[in-house]
Scaffold this active site. Structure first.
Site, PDB file in Angstrom:
ATOM      1  N   GLY A 244       0.789  -1.214   0.000  1.00 47.77           N
ATOM      2  CA  GLY A 244       0.000   0.000   0.000  1.00 47.77           C
ATOM      3  C   GLY A 244       0.828   1.273   0.000  1.00 47.77           C
TER       4      GLY A 244
ATOM      5  N   GLY B 161       1.039  22.609   5.354  1.00 46.71           N
ATOM      6  CA  GLY B 161       1.929  22.487   6.502  1.00 46.71           C
ATOM      7  C   GLY B 161       1.507  21.395   7.462  1.00 46.71           C
ATOM      8  N   GLY B 162       0.885  20.346   6.926  1.00 43.51           N
ATOM      9  CA  GLY B 162       0.546  19.188   7.744  1.00 43.51           C
ATOM     10  C   GLY B 162       1.729  18.245   7.857  1.00 43.51           C
TER      11      GLY B 162
ATOM     12  N   ILE C 289       2.728  15.577   6.111  1.00 42.59           N
ATOM     13  CA  ILE C 289       3.464  15.283   4.881  1.00 42.59           C
ATOM     14  C   ILE C 289       4.318  16.475   4.472  1.00 42.59           C
ATOM     15  CG2 ILE C 289       3.237  14.723   2.420  1.00 42.59           C
ATOM     16  CD1 ILE C 289       0.606  13.257   3.164  1.00 42.59           C
TER      17      ILE C 289
ATOM     18  N   ALA D 236       0.726  19.117  -0.917  1.00 45.07           N
ATOM     19  CA  ALA D 236       0.595  18.221   0.245  1.00 45.07           C
ATOM     20  C   ALA D 236      -0.543  18.708   1.131  1.00 45.07           C
ATOM     21  CB  ALA D 236       1.907  18.177   1.021  1.00 45.07           C
TER      22      ALA D 236
ATOM     23  N   HIS E 290      19.200   6.842  33.046  1.00 44.41           N
ATOM     24  CA  HIS E 290      19.902   8.124  32.971  1.00 44.41           C
ATOM     25  C   HIS E 290      21.296   7.898  32.387  1.00 44.41           C
ATOM     26  CE1 HIS E 290      21.257  12.149  34.014  1.00 44.41           C
ATOM     27  NE2 HIS E 290      22.372  11.589  34.462  1.00 44.41           N
TER      28      HIS E 290
END
Length: 450
Positions: free
Chosen positions: A38, A174-175, A177, A259, A434
């Protein structure tokens, strides 16, 4: 007698559902008109993440070893590595389906009454099943803009096939993608322009993530035009195009990436003839992914409110179990992690402070800055933060928002916390390694002895 399950679409939702169904004893037929895997595997998640890894390695190398990184961007090597990763993973999916003895049929499927499917490939074939799962995915939206059909303009599919890098790129949207491609191109030294119609990038994420990432990408050379729309794209001389924006700006670029989002692939399914209802441009389903026709299900981008591969996989599991008469639990969309693989990475699960206020929660925020993280300093990405949104009275975690290195891995820790209805006290009193980025979760929270 085995129950016959037909799955239309071989993306993450489809092939995951196929494998789950065969493990549960069903006889499975998977129909795919293109290649298996896909959008995610072939023209989405996998190739973009490969290029993001390459761009970050190149960018970081230039910062740390400028005297040894003076040559041209090795785009052909990056492209080849991306192609190799896609091919290897696709072969892996093919191998899993063979091992599971799943019948894979190549062709375009359309629905007929009585759970019959007509497949048109090299020849026509009629397949009957006891249950059908629709997993046809989505395709990029092409916005209606004058000049959008110019050869210099393309979708994410086209940009993942670029064999040569341009010098200037304009990105409409501006998402997720758009921002991931902006990150890639900026780190490779291109001149990048991002045009976003809303007031901020990544509008679905925490507003502080959007603001901070805008600043950080700006420092890498990305130019943002917020609350602007592209009104026209026109051909210029010397192989460039000119974008006229609603705010009066004019942007020049060699290539333009559209996009603005994705839409469900439904046209070939013959939904009306089969009596399946739609809601907008999506297939209408209930909590168990079942459509208006009993025994026919829909998962992933063609039906889901959240168009992500891991959501499609989860919905596929629900659909299969329900189709086979098993007890199952619906997907809880509040507990879906959402990621943007920018640098630094952005990830969230649960709800934002704005959403908490809208839902009437008495909430509080706990924030830790990456400026105080030793590991973030070591990794050279100490300008982000960790934000935890929690209910004020009982301390239940409502949402976790990360802008930091490894955020897309860390978010699973937060997802588990929300799934188990953890409190901030429980998170604060854990022992964290840490130095690490994840210990910032503890640092953000008040320690208690209760």
């Amino acid at each position: 007698m085995k129950k016959r399950v037909i799955i239309i679409g071989g993306g993450p939702g489809g092939y995951t559902a196929a494998l789950h169904a065969t493990r549960l004893g069903a006889e499975v037929t998977l129909i795919e008109k293109n290649v298996l895997g896909g959008t995610c595997l072939n023209t989405g998640c996998i190739p973009t993440k490969s290029l993001l890894e390459s761009s970050y390695t190149w960018h970081k190398g230039r910062l740390m070893f400028p005297e040894k990184m003076k040559g041209d961007v090795p785009w052909k090597s990056m492209f080849s590595q991306k192609e190799a990763a896609v091919l290897k993973l696709r072969k892996g999916v093919e191998g899993l389906l063979r091992t599971g003895e799943i019948n894979v049929v190549k062709g375009t499927a359309s629905l007929l009454p009585n759970k019959q499917v007509m497949v048109v490939g090299e020849e026509k074939r009629l397949i009957e099943g006891d249950a059908i799962i629709l997993a046809t995915g989505s395709r990029p939206i092409v916005p209606t803009i004058e000049g959008i059909d110019l050869p210099e303009v393309g979708t994410s599919d086209d940009f993942l096939s670029l064999t040569e890098l341009p010098k200037e790129v304009a990105i409409i949207g501006g998402g997720v993608i758009g921002i991931e491609f902006a990150t890639i191109f900026a780190e490779l030294g291109l001149d990048v322009h991002v045009i976003e119609a809303t007031e901020r990038i990544l509008p679905m994420m925490d507003s502080d993530i959007s603001k901070s990432l805008t600043r950080q990408l700006s420092e890498k050379g990305v130019h943002f035009y917020l609350e602007n729309r592209v009104e026209k794209i026109a051909k210029k001389e010397q192989g460039k195009v000119e974008l006229t924006l609603s705010g009066g700006y004019v942007v020049e670029a060699e290539r333009v990436l559209a996009a603005v989002g994705r839409k469900a692939v439904l046209e070939e399914l013959n939904l009306d003839h089969a009596g399946i209802l739609q809601s907008g441009n999506k297939i209408q389903v209930n909590a168990y992914q079942e459509t208006s026709i009993e025994g026919i299900y829909a998962i992933g981008d063609c039906a889901s409110p959240i168009m992500l591969a891991h959501v499609a996989m989860a919905e596929g599991k629900v659909a299969v179990e329900h189709a086979l008469g098993m007890k199952t639990e619906p997907v809880i969309y509040d507990f879906v992690p959402q990621c943007t693989y920018s640098h630094p990475e952005a990830a969230m699960v649960g709800i934002t402070s704005e959403e908490a206020a809208f839902r009437g929660f008495d909430y509080e925020e706990h924030v830790f800055s990456m400026k105080a993280s030793g590991m973030a300093l070591i990794e050279g990405e100490n300008t982000g933060f960790i934000k935890i949104v929690a209910e004020k009275n009982y301390g239940r975690v409502l949402g976790v928002h990360l802008l930091c290195p490894n955020a897309t891995e860390m978010i699973s820790h937060a997802t588990l916390a929300l799934t188990l209805e953890s409190t901030i006290d429980e998170l604060a009193n854990m022992i964290y390694p840490h130095p690490s980025i994840v210990e910032g979760i503890q640092e953000a929270l008040p320690l208690t002895n209760e």
